[in-house]
Write a protein that holds these residues in place. Structure first.
Motif, PDB file in Angstrom:
ATOM      1  N   LEU A   1       0.832  -1.206   0.000  1.00  0.00           N
ATOM      2  CA  LEU A   1       0.000   0.000   0.000  1.00  0.00           C
ATOM      3  C   LEU A   1       0.868   1.259   0.000  1.00  0.00           C
ATOM      4  N   GLU A   2       1.999   1.210   0.677  1.00  0.00           N
ATOM      5  CA  GLU A   2       2.920   2.354   0.657  1.00  0.00           C
ATOM      6  C   GLU A   2       3.449   2.591  -0.754  1.00  0.00           C
ATOM      7  N   ARG A   3       3.782   1.526  -1.452  1.00  0.00           N
ATOM      8  CA  ARG A   3       4.275   1.689  -2.827  1.00  0.00           C
ATOM      9  C   ARG A   3       3.177   2.253  -3.720  1.00  0.00           C
ATOM     10  N   LEU A   4       1.941   1.816  -3.482  1.00  0.00           N
ATOM     11  CA  LEU A   4       0.824   2.361  -4.251  1.00  0.00           C
ATOM     12  C   LEU A   4       0.684   3.853  -3.998  1.00  0.00           C
ATOM     13  N   ARG A   5       0.851   4.252  -2.757  1.00  0.00           N
ATOM     14  CA  ARG A   5       0.733   5.672  -2.402  1.00  0.00           C
ATOM     15  C   ARG A   5       1.873   6.496  -2.979  1.00  0.00           C
ATOM     16  N   ALA A   6       3.057   5.919  -3.045  1.00  0.00           N
ATOM     17  CA  ALA A   6       4.229   6.675  -3.472  1.00  0.00           C
ATOM     18  C   ALA A   6       4.461   6.634  -4.979  1.00  0.00           C
ATOM     19  N   THR A   7       3.799   5.716  -5.684  1.00  0.00           N
ATOM     20  CA  THR A   7       4.045   5.556  -7.116  1.00  0.00           C
ATOM     21  C   THR A   7       2.962   6.272  -7.905  1.00  0.00           C
ATOM     22  N   LYS A   8       3.308   7.402  -8.456  1.00  0.00           N
ATOM     23  CA  LYS A   8       2.374   8.155  -9.284  1.00  0.00           C
ATOM     24  C   LYS A   8       2.679   7.896 -10.756  1.00  0.00           C
ATOM     25  N   LEU A   9       1.716   8.263 -11.603  1.00  0.00           N
ATOM     26  CA  LEU A   9       1.958   8.147 -13.035  1.00  0.00           C
ATOM     27  C   LEU A   9       3.103   9.072 -13.433  1.00  0.00           C
ATOM     28  N   PRO A  10       3.969   8.655 -14.345  1.00  0.00           N
ATOM     29  CA  PRO A  10       5.051   9.535 -14.803  1.00  0.00           C
ATOM     30  C   PRO A  10       4.489  10.834 -15.365  1.00  0.00           C
ATOM     31  N   GLN A  11       5.135  11.932 -15.033  1.00  0.00           N
ATOM     32  CA  GLN A  11       4.631  13.234 -15.443  1.00  0.00           C
ATOM     33  C   GLN A  11       4.547  13.372 -16.955  1.00  0.00           C
ATOM     34  N   ILE A  12       5.513  12.793 -17.669  1.00  0.00           N
ATOM     35  CA  ILE A  12       5.502  12.900 -19.126  1.00  0.00           C
ATOM     36  C   ILE A  12       4.296  12.192 -19.719  1.00  0.00           C
ATOM     37  N   TYR A  13       3.884  11.097 -19.062  1.00  0.00           N
ATOM     38  CA  TYR A  13       2.695  10.379 -19.537  1.00  0.00           C
ATOM     39  C   TYR A  13       1.443  11.225 -19.338  1.00  0.00           C
ATOM     40  N   VAL A  14       1.334  11.848 -18.180  1.00  0.00           N
ATOM     41  CA  VAL A  14       0.163  12.676 -17.888  1.00  0.00           C
ATOM     42  C   VAL A  14       0.094  13.862 -18.841  1.00  0.00           C
ATOM     43  N   ILE A  15       1.215  14.533 -19.042  1.00  0.00           N
ATOM     44  CA  ILE A  15       1.246  15.702 -19.933  1.00  0.00           C
ATOM     45  C   ILE A  15       0.890  15.306 -21.357  1.00  0.00           C
ATOM     46  N   HIS A  16       1.471  14.213 -21.817  1.00  0.00           N
ATOM     47  CA  HIS A  16       1.200  13.762 -23.185  1.00  0.00           C
ATOM     48  C   HIS A  16      -0.277  13.395 -23.356  1.00  0.00           C
ATOM     49  N   LEU A  17      -0.833  12.673 -22.401  1.00  0.00           N
ATOM     50  CA  LEU A  17      -2.222  12.243 -22.497  1.00  0.00           C
ATOM     51  C   LEU A  17      -3.175  13.436 -22.491  1.00  0.00           C
ATOM     52  N   ARG A  18      -2.963  14.364 -21.565  1.00  0.00           N
ATOM     53  CA  ARG A  18      -3.862  15.507 -21.463  1.00  0.00           C
ATOM     54  C   ARG A  18      -3.737  16.417 -22.685  1.00  0.00           C
ATOM     55  N   THR A  19      -2.527  16.595 -23.174  1.00  0.00           N
ATOM     56  CA  THR A  19      -2.346  17.433 -24.363  1.00  0.00           C
ATOM     57  C   THR A  19      -3.062  16.830 -25.562  1.00  0.00           C
ATOM     58  N   PHE A  20      -2.918  15.526 -25.745  1.00  0.00           N
ATOM     59  CA  PHE A  20      -3.576  14.862 -26.872  1.00  0.00           C
ATOM     60  C   PHE A  20      -5.095  14.959 -26.749  1.00  0.00           C
ATOM     61  N   LEU A  21      -5.633  14.730 -25.539  1.00  0.00           N
ATOM     62  CA  LEU A  21      -7.079  14.783 -25.356  1.00  0.00           C
ATOM     63  C   LEU A  21      -7.633  16.178 -25.641  1.00  0.00           C
ATOM     64  N   VAL A  22      -6.947  17.204 -25.152  1.00  0.00           N
ATOM     65  CA  VAL A  22      -7.419  18.573 -25.370  1.00  0.00           C
ATOM     66  C   VAL A  22      -7.375  18.935 -26.849  1.00  0.00           C
ATOM     67  N   LEU A  23      -6.268  18.606 -27.512  1.00  0.00           N
ATOM     68  CA  LEU A  23      -6.159  18.915 -28.935  1.00  0.00           C
ATOM     69  C   LEU A  23      -7.200  18.138 -29.749  1.00  0.00           C
ATOM     70  N   TYR A  24      -7.429  16.891 -29.380  1.00  0.00           N
ATOM     71  CA  TYR A  24      -8.415  16.080 -30.101  1.00  0.00           C
ATOM     72  C   TYR A  24      -9.817  16.664 -29.953  1.00  0.00           C
ATOM     73  N   CYS A  25     -10.184  17.046 -28.721  1.00  0.00           N
ATOM     74  CA  CYS A  25     -11.526  17.591 -28.484  1.00  0.00           C
ATOM     75  C   CYS A  25     -11.700  18.953 -29.165  1.00  0.00           C
ATOM     76  N   LEU A  26     -10.633  19.756 -29.180  1.00  0.00           N
ATOM     77  CA  LEU A  26     -10.729  21.062 -29.832  1.00  0.00           C
ATOM     78  C   LEU A  26     -10.806  20.957 -31.351  1.00  0.00           C
ATOM     79  N   SER A  27     -10.216  19.900 -31.902  1.00  0.00           N
ATOM     80  CA  SER A  27     -10.214  19.759 -33.365  1.00  0.00           C
ATOM     81  C   SER A  27     -11.488  19.119 -33.901  1.00  0.00           C
ATOM     82  N   MET A  28     -12.247  18.432 -33.041  1.00  0.00           N
ATOM     83  CA  MET A  28     -13.449  17.740 -33.496  1.00  0.00           C
ATOM     84  C   MET A  28     -14.478  18.653 -34.176  1.00  0.00           C
ATOM     85  N   PRO A  29     -14.781  19.850 -33.636  1.00  0.00           N
ATOM     86  CA  PRO A  29     -15.780  20.695 -34.310  1.00  0.00           C
ATOM     87  C   PRO A  29     -15.395  21.064 -35.743  1.00  0.00           C
TER      88      PRO A  29
END
Length: 244
Positions: free
Chosen positions: A120-148
């Motif tokens: 449980l301590e490892r679960l608490r201390a292990t977060k998603l890599p920041q580069i993964y989060v940034i890449h995922l959120r950037t792609f999602l925002v660009l995808y949603c903005l381009s849809m219209p």
């Protein structure tokens, strides 16, 4: 917790009753200390250990650098007092072997507790890599903005509803993943119900103690101030439920 307490009570018949109560009490303390530690809280609420640990014991847990491991150390010391002070010169070889086997089984149960708490301590201390989060959120925002711009010529005014639905689904998945990344916060409805887990462990210990006392014909276990009992644990459960 159930296995440790049950094995200790079965093997501890006729041994130091104060040490046996300490094993049960510090096991409950370990559960509560683990919950608080995983939430990033070092204080041990007095109302949650009433009748289980004294104020002195509670203060010792709070002052330790790692409260769960401190409780584990106290459990091991109680086991040593209960099982490690036999008459070495008077016991037969078979009795000595039997005693060592029981002590090893108890320590194996403790090792399992430490292993689970460490996971449980490892679960608490292990977060998603920041580069993964940034890449995922950037792609999602660009995808949603381009849809219209891509679908407006085909769907017309229906593009607004389609983009809103798709954006809600994709961003909701990402938000849910972030919400449950470290699931120990007591204020988040989607997180683990740690208070209920602690209550379950306390109830189990209380029922095992009550059953063992009735089975052995004992009124109580030892002279410890605030003996662990089913009644005190039921009182704790009521208090925690009222607070929640």
């Amino acid at each position: 917790v159930r296995n440790l307490v049950d094995v200790a009570l079965v093997y501890g018949d006729g041994r130091d009753p104060d040490a046996m109560v300490d094993i049960c009490a510090w096991t409950c303390g370990f559960v509560l200390a683990s919950k608080q530690y995983l939430r990033g809280i070092k204080t041990i609420p007095a109302n949650e250990v009433v009748g289980i640990l004294s104020d002195v014991d509670r203060a010792r847990i709070e002052k330790s650098s790692h409260p769960p491991l401190f409780c584990i150390s106290m459990i091991r010391r109680a086991i040593y007092r209960a099982f490690g002070r036999d008459n070495a010169g008077k016991d037969s070889v078979n009795d000595t072997i039997r005693l060592e086997s029981r002590v090893r089984e108890l320590h194996a149960q403790i090792d399992l507790l430490v292993l689970q708490e460490g996971a449980l301590e490892r679960l608490r201390a292990t977060k998603l890599p920041q580069i993964y989060v940034i890449h995922l959120r950037t792609f999602l925002v660009l995808y949603c903005l381009s849809m219209p711009f891509v679908f407006v010529s085909r769907w017309g005014w229906g593009t607004i509803a389609a983009v809103a639905a798709v954006s809600f689904a994709l961003l909701g998945i990402e938000g849910g993943a972030t919400e449950c990344e470290i699931p120990f916060n007591p204020t988040h409805s989607n997180h683990l119900r740690m208070d209920q887990y602690v209550q379950g462990c306390f109830n189990s210990v209380g029922y095992l103690l009550t059953w063992n006392a009735k089975r052995e014909g004992m009124k109580s276990l030892g002279n410890r101030e605030g003996n662990v009992s089913c009644a005190s644990l039921d009182e704790l459960v009521i208090q925690v439920e009222k607070r929640n």
